[in-house]
Design a protein around this motif. Structure first.
Motif, mmCIF file in Angstrom:
data_model
loop_
_atom_site.group_PDB
_atom_site.id
_atom_site.type_symbol
_atom_site.label_atom_id
_atom_site.label_comp_id
_atom_site.label_asym_id
_atom_site.label_seq_id
_atom_site.Cartn_x
_atom_site.Cartn_y
_atom_site.Cartn_z
ATOM 1 N N ASP A 163 -13.834 -18.933 -16.440
ATOM 2 C CA ASP A 163 -13.170 -18.546 -17.672
ATOM 3 C C ASP A 163 -13.832 -19.298 -18.820
ATOM 4 O OD1 ASP A 163 -11.408 -17.787 -19.666
ATOM 5 O OD2 ASP A 163 -9.835 -19.185 -19.041
ATOM 6 N N PRO A 164 -14.490 -18.622 -19.740
ATOM 7 C CA PRO A 164 -15.181 -19.308 -20.835
ATOM 8 C C PRO A 164 -14.241 -20.168 -21.681
ATOM 9 C CG PRO A 164 -15.756 -16.975 -20.811
ATOM 10 C CD PRO A 164 -14.679 -17.179 -19.800
ATOM 11 N N ARG A 165 -13.008 -19.737 -21.841
ATOM 12 C CA ARG A 165 -12.052 -20.494 -22.646
ATOM 13 C C ARG A 165 -11.724 -21.822 -21.972
ATOM 14 N NH1 ARG A 165 -6.022 -19.900 -23.558
ATOM 15 N NH2 ARG A 165 -5.742 -20.711 -25.657
ATOM 16 N N THR A 166 -11.484 -21.779 -20.657
ATOM 17 C CA THR A 166 -11.193 -22.994 -19.910
ATOM 18 C C THR A 166 -12.397 -23.923 -19.910
ATOM 19 O OG1 THR A 166 -9.638 -21.807 -18.512
ATOM 20 C CG2 THR A 166 -10.473 -23.893 -17.666
ATOM 21 N N ASP A 167 -13.581 -23.362 -19.686
ATOM 22 C CA ASP A 167 -14.800 -24.167 -19.681
ATOM 23 C C ASP A 167 -15.014 -24.837 -21.037
ATOM 24 O OD1 ASP A 167 -15.249 -23.417 -17.075
ATOM 25 O OD2 ASP A 167 -16.794 -21.933 -17.566
ATOM 26 N N ALA A 168 -14.778 -24.099 -22.118
ATOM 27 C CA ALA A 168 -14.948 -24.654 -23.457
ATOM 28 C C ALA A 168 -13.932 -25.768 -23.709
ATOM 29 C CB ALA A 168 -14.813 -23.566 -24.515
ATOM 30 N N GLY A 169 -12.706 -25.588 -23.245
ATOM 31 C CA GLY A 169 -11.687 -26.617 -23.399
ATOM 32 C C GLY A 169 -12.036 -27.882 -22.643
ATOM 33 N N ARG A 170 -12.545 -27.730 -21.422
ATOM 34 C CA ARG A 170 -12.951 -28.893 -20.631
ATOM 35 C C ARG A 170 -14.118 -29.611 -21.289
ATOM 36 N NH1 ARG A 170 -12.327 -25.734 -15.125
ATOM 37 N NH2 ARG A 170 -10.168 -26.267 -14.665
ATOM 38 N N THR A 171 -15.077 -28.846 -21.786
ATOM 39 C CA THR A 171 -16.224 -29.444 -22.476
ATOM 40 C C THR A 171 -15.757 -30.210 -23.703
ATOM 41 O OG1 THR A 171 -17.711 -27.712 -21.689
ATOM 42 C CG2 THR A 171 -18.414 -28.957 -23.635
ATOM 43 N N LEU A 172 -14.885 -29.597 -24.489
ATOM 44 C CA LEU A 172 -14.370 -30.253 -25.695
ATOM 45 C C LEU A 172 -13.627 -31.537 -25.342
ATOM 46 C CD1 LEU A 172 -13.888 -30.314 -28.726
ATOM 47 C CD2 LEU A 172 -11.890 -28.848 -28.358
ATOM 48 N N ALA A 173 -12.818 -31.517 -24.305
ATOM 49 C CA ALA A 173 -12.079 -32.715 -23.898
ATOM 50 C C ALA A 173 -13.036 -33.826 -23.482
ATOM 51 C CB ALA A 173 -11.116 -32.379 -22.760
#
Length: 111
Positions: free
Chosen positions: A36-46
């Motif tokens: 999921d690109p949204r989940t991946d982006a959130g993990r990267t941001l965190a």
């Protein structure tokens, strides 16, 4: 001499017959879905935010150390102009305030 008996590794499930290989029995997880690109982006941001916070904390320590060393150099006889001339300018004003507050707290508060 007794015959050698080979055993399956402890983490290998017993063979229960055809069509029941690993990952096919009850209770096994479904194959991984597409990322999921949204989940991946959130993990990267965190992760980046945590790294940023760690670097800010390290910078605060370095600024406090620089302010303390700068103050010590002034007390040892250097002038601010001499230090600036050799590339060792004034410390960050926030670090100086933090350093003063810490010194006041160690001395038992302001008079």
């Amino acid at each position: 001499m007794s015959p050698t008996v080979e055993h399956a590794p402890a983490d290998t499930p017993p063979d229960t017959g055809p069509g029941t290989g690993p990952g096919t029995g009850p209770g096994t997880a479904a194959p991984a879905s597409t990322p999921d690109p949204r989940t991946d982006a959130g993990r990267t941001l965190a992760g980046v935010a945590a790294e940023r916070d760690a670097r800010r904390a390290a910078l605060d320590v370095a600024e406090n150390d620089y302010a303390a060393a700068h103050a010590a150099a002034l007390e040892a006889g250097w002038t601010a102009a001499e230090l600036t001339k050799v590339g060792l300018g004034q410390p960050d004003a926030r670090a100086v305030r933090r350093l003063r507050r810490r010194a006041d707290a160690a001395a038992g508060g302001a008079a």
